[in-house]
Design a protein around this motif. Structure first.
Motif, mmCIF file in Angstrom:
data_model
loop_
_atom_site.group_PDB
_atom_site.id
_atom_site.type_symbol
_atom_site.label_atom_id
_atom_site.label_comp_id
_atom_site.label_asym_id
_atom_site.label_seq_id
_atom_site.Cartn_x
_atom_site.Cartn_y
_atom_site.Cartn_z
ATOM 1 N N THR A 36 9.119 55.082 22.170
ATOM 2 C CA THR A 36 8.814 55.577 23.510
ATOM 3 C C THR A 36 7.669 56.577 23.475
ATOM 4 O O THR A 36 6.718 56.489 24.254
ATOM 5 C CB THR A 36 10.058 56.279 24.099
ATOM 6 N N THR A 37 7.756 57.534 22.561
ATOM 7 C CA THR A 37 6.748 58.586 22.532
ATOM 8 C C THR A 37 5.392 58.033 22.122
ATOM 9 O O THR A 37 4.361 58.444 22.664
ATOM 10 C CB THR A 37 7.184 59.699 21.567
ATOM 11 N N TYR A 73 4.299 55.008 22.644
ATOM 12 C CA TYR A 73 3.773 54.298 23.809
ATOM 13 C C TYR A 73 3.179 55.281 24.812
ATOM 14 O O TYR A 73 2.073 55.091 25.330
ATOM 15 C CB TYR A 73 4.884 53.468 24.464
ATOM 16 N N LEU A 74 3.929 56.381 25.069
ATOM 17 C CA LEU A 74 3.481 57.360 26.059
ATOM 18 C C LEU A 74 2.173 58.025 25.634
ATOM 19 O O LEU A 74 1.283 58.238 26.464
ATOM 20 C CB LEU A 74 4.546 58.434 26.253
ATOM 21 N N ALA A 82 -0.404 55.589 26.562
ATOM 22 C CA ALA A 82 -0.515 55.321 27.990
ATOM 23 C C ALA A 82 -1.069 56.520 28.752
ATOM 24 O O ALA A 82 -1.856 56.366 29.683
ATOM 25 C CB ALA A 82 0.855 54.934 28.548
ATOM 26 N N LEU A 83 -0.643 57.725 28.370
ATOM 27 C CA LEU A 83 -1.101 58.916 29.092
ATOM 28 C C LEU A 83 -2.346 59.516 28.449
ATOM 29 O O LEU A 83 -2.881 60.501 28.929
ATOM 30 C CB LEU A 83 -0.010 59.979 29.126
ATOM 31 N N LYS A 113 -2.590 61.250 25.773
ATOM 32 C CA LYS A 113 -2.354 62.636 25.365
ATOM 33 C C LYS A 113 -2.113 62.680 23.866
ATOM 34 O O LYS A 113 -1.581 61.735 23.297
ATOM 35 C CB LYS A 113 -1.126 63.199 26.093
ATOM 36 N N LEU A 171 2.218 65.738 23.589
ATOM 37 C CA LEU A 171 3.584 65.232 23.681
ATOM 38 C C LEU A 171 4.243 65.561 22.347
ATOM 39 O O LEU A 171 3.579 65.668 21.335
ATOM 40 C CB LEU A 171 3.590 63.723 23.898
ATOM 41 N N PRO A 191 7.259 50.579 25.691
ATOM 42 C CA PRO A 191 7.929 51.077 24.482
ATOM 43 C C PRO A 191 8.368 49.952 23.547
ATOM 44 O O PRO A 191 8.209 50.056 22.327
ATOM 45 C CB PRO A 191 9.129 51.831 25.033
#
Lengths: 487, 291
Positions: free
Chosen positions: B27-28, B30-31, B34-35, B37, B191, B7
């Motif tokens: 954070t979102t 990055y996610l 990373a995921l 999505k 997300l 993040p």
């Protein structure tokens, strides 16, 4: 079961907590699917664990998909993954790198049960109170968030403890703590402090009120956390959490809720209007135009390859809203009126009447582009016109309406009656209402009370329901669904 | 490739391209990388939803493929289309030769005659790609059905050719002003990030970084004023874009102190409804007569 459960010490407790958390979210009305559950687990494995805010945001990204649900999520997150355990003061005071510890401590919070409440030095007396308020004032003036969080925990632990007779019976009360500390009294001195910093008068006042409000919320959250620790997070999630704004009952709103709700009205109306236009577009095809279809089929040898349709005539209805504005249901009436008027373009004509025991037309308050705040104020002022004697009397109001405003009702009209049908045991004028309902296209009665309260006390709900179809309408979600169906 | 390593890495690299993030956004973002999505961003107009997608593309050196949604958007505009004219030419050209119909038939449904539209383009690209599906709430509900296959499996099925699966998953960003509730199916695959107006400190940084030459003192005044305007019950609260516009206006008019007169004279830059302006004047006790 093919494999036995792993021994208890092998389980970290995190998974159980995660599942309990999701269960609580579902119970609070968030539709968390299994796919989102798995996403949340993936999120937790992908994130670093040294910052609580990051974990919270990651979790939220996976499971919260509607902004209105975010407050519910935040409250539950604090409950299931508390920032600190027990009194927490030592830990937070001892090492500033607290978050890592407290994250790791989640499992302990579940397993360890209640910590003893009598921390040395945590005694409530006049001197302690004076000392505490001085520190609070200093922290608020400086706007020191960390210190404020610490003080909120201390306030609950020291001034809000309600010792119980046995283990597990003691409790904490944010109310008691706030009564003792009385942060409201600090406001004036806080304003002085901020003025000395060179801020404007009004600005200082607003900032001070904001900080005190923030502190109050923290104390409430901390009391919830402690009770959750004692009695289990599930218990608190079930009993002490307020529903999100769109599911909050009209009859149970507080002042802050009202303001938030007013801000919701225009976006809600816009969303509804967009949805309506889109749906009307979708069913734009009118009935089959038989002649054109047959004529066109000549060129394909009599096979009607393409069908032709008559254009659809837009039909717009007139709406007459008749609403009870007596104290008990005033909020509900105002919101429904606001929403109806925000959707004005969807109707040919909207007329609104308010009543308590006398009818008064309020249509003129809703000028196009008028200001919500002004309209609400005007409406509140005009409520006095609607009362001659001061007690709700549905019968007289309906008779008066039929007498004075019969011209409002016609074959293209939809009639909307808003009220709880509590008429102080007076005459109901059922026949007059039946006549009115018979003259218009549709008639609906929206009742803001829960269905189980209908017909209790002086409620004449089912007797009116026999004449006019009555529907329960307790919150914004139900209201918007209704208005949508109405159109 | 990994889009961001953490993040804070996301925050740093987005910041370096001029997009200042808060914890939730970093954070979102990055996610989402990373995921792998899709990321659905909702929020009021003008808080930087589309800008975030562009910033991700800039920060990671990826190319941006953009699908602007509108009412009436269909498969042919979103996914792919066959180039009928070219196909017809091909058929006519083959009439003189001795190619059989079967051969011609197989011939005209190949890559050569395929016109790729944004979704298919993004899936087929081998270079890193940011796919921006802008204003998803403007489309009809049926288009959401089209998106589902792309969002969950990163593939598109073309009946004549088979299924095209992404060689390299794009970074997908969907934006929405929430004028319509999106279907649960779309939301489940994404997300979710709700972008709000930034806090005063961050907004000041944004305004200062976007408008060179703006004095710190004026920037502070301006941000405080915008924050107060947003607290009023307005029809259209001022967005970040409008704060920046306001700052530019002040520079152009060479106003170095945002006092009541200055606010009064330039209020039209931030508030675009008459009733909003009246409300602001009344609530903020600006002296209208001095105008």
């Amino acid at each position: 079961m093919p494999t036995p459960d792993p021994p208890d010490e092998a389980r970290s407790g995190l998974l159980d907590r995660h599942i309990a958390f999701l269960e609580a979210l579902r119970a609070a009305g968030l539709p968390v699917s299994l796919a989102e559950d798995l996403d949340a687990v993936a999120v937790l494995t992908a994130l670093p664990w040294d910052d609580r805010a990051v974990v919270r945001e990651g979790y939220a990204a996976a499971v919260v998909k509607r902004h209105a649900q975010r407050p519910t999520f935040d409250a539950l997150f604090d409950l299931y993954f508390p920032p600190l355990v027990g009194n927490g003061a030592d830990r937070l005071g001892a090492d500033e790198a607290g978050p890592e510890d407290s994250e790791g401590g989640d499992a302990d919070a579940a397993a360890g049960g209640p910590q003893d409440g009598d921390v040395p030095g945590a005694r409530d007396n006049a001197e302690a109170l004076r000392d505490f308020r001085e520190r609070l004032e200093a922290a608020m003036t400086a706007g020191d968030e960390q210190q404020l969080a610490r003080l909120a925990a201390e306030a609950v632990g020291r001034f809000g403890a309600m010792p119980g007779r046995g283990p597990g019976l003691s409790s904490w009360s944010a109310y008691t703590a706030l009564q003792r500390v009385a942060p409201g009294e600090i406001v004036d001195r806080l304003v002085q402090g901020l003025l000395a910093e060179g801020r404007g008068d009004e600005e200082a006042r607003r900032a001070a009120a904001q900080r005190v409000g923030g502190f109050t919320r923290r104390v409430e959250a901390d009391a919830r956390r402690r009770i959750g620790e004692e009695k289990g997070a599930e218990h608190v999630a079930r009993t002490a959490l307020r529903p999100s704004i769109d599911r909050l009952d009209f009859l149970q709103m507080r002042r802050t809720d009202l303001e938030q709700m007013r801000r919701e009205i225009y976006p809600l109306a816009r969303r509804l209007a967009t949805r309506l236009t889109q749906e009307h577009h979708a069913q734009r095809r009118g009935p089959l135009d038989f002649r054109r279809t047959v004529r066109a089929s000549v060129s394909t040898g009599g096979v009607p390859l393409t069908t032709h349709h008559k254009p659809k005539r837009p039909h717009r209805s007139e709406l007459v809203v008749l609403c009870d504005v007596s104290g008990s249901v005033a909020n509900f009436a105002q919101f429904t009126l606001l929403l109806v008027f925000a959707l004005r373009e969807q109707f040919t004509k909207v007329r609104a009447f308010t009543f308590i025991d006398h009818v008064h037309e309020v249509t003129h308050h809703f000028k196009p582009g008028a200001d919500v705040v002004d309209v609400m104020a005007d409406l509140a002022a005009s409520a006095s016109h609607a009362a001659l004697w001061g007690r709700t009397n549905y019968g007289r109001a309906i008779e008066k309406f039929a007498e004075q405003h019969a011209d409002a009702i016609g074959p293209r009209t939809s009639l909307l009656v808003l009220g709880d049908a509590r008429s102080n045991y007076s005459d109901l004028a059922l026949t007059t209402l039946a006549e009115l309902a018979g003259q218009c296209r549709h008639a609906w009665w929206l009742n803001p009370e829960h269905r189980r309260h209908w017909d209790t006390g002086d409620s004449a709900a089912s007797r009116y329901a026999d004449v006019v179809p009555m529907v329960e309408c307790r919150n914004l979600t139900q209201l918007s669904e209704l208005v949508h169906d109405l159109l | 490739m990994t889009w961001f390593s953490s993040p804070s890495d996301a925050a740093d690299r987005l910041g370096a391209t001029g997009y200042l993030t808060d914890a939730a956004t970093a954070t979102t973002t990055y996610l989402a990388g990373a995921l792998e999505k899709p990321l659905l961003i909702e929020g009021p107009a003008g808080v930087g939803k589309t800008e975030l997608a562009k910033a991700v593309a800039r920060a990671t050196g990826a190319d941006l493929v953009r699908l602007q949604c509108y009412e009436g958007l269909d498969e042919a505009r979103a996914l792919y289309e066959w180039n009928y004219k070219k196909q017809l030419l091909r058929i006519q050209a083959s009439q003189g030769s001795d190619a059989t119909w079967d051969e011609t038939h197989d011939d005209i449904f190949t890559d050569e005659f395929l016109l790729t539209r944004p979704l298919l383009t993004a899936i087929r690209r081998e270079e890193p790609t940011v796919l921006l599906i802008d204003e998803v709430d403007k489309t009809d509900v049926e288009v959401e059905g089209l998106l589902l296959e792309v969002l969950s499996d990163f593939q598109v099925t073309i009946p004549e050719m088979g299924t095209v699966t992404a060689v390299r998953r794009p970074f997908v960003v969907l934006t929405s002003n929430a004028t319509r509730e999106l279907s649960e199916a779309v939301k489940r695959r994404c997300l979710y990030l709700h972008l709000e107006y930034p806090d005063a400190e961050r907004e000041r940084e944004i305004v200062v970084s976007q408008v060179p030459g703006l004095e710190e003192a004026v920037a502070t005044q301006l941000v405080a004023m915008v924050a107060r305007l947003r607290e009023l019950e307005l029809k259209k609260a001022p967005s970040i874009a409008e704060s920046v516009d306001w700052a530019r206006t002040l520079i152009a008019l060479e106003i170095s102190d945002l006092d009541d007169d200055a606010v009064n004279a330039t209020l039209g830059v931030v508030l675009k409804h008459v009733s909003d302006q009246e409300r602001a004047v009344k609530e903020l006790r600006l002296d209208r007569a001095g105008r």
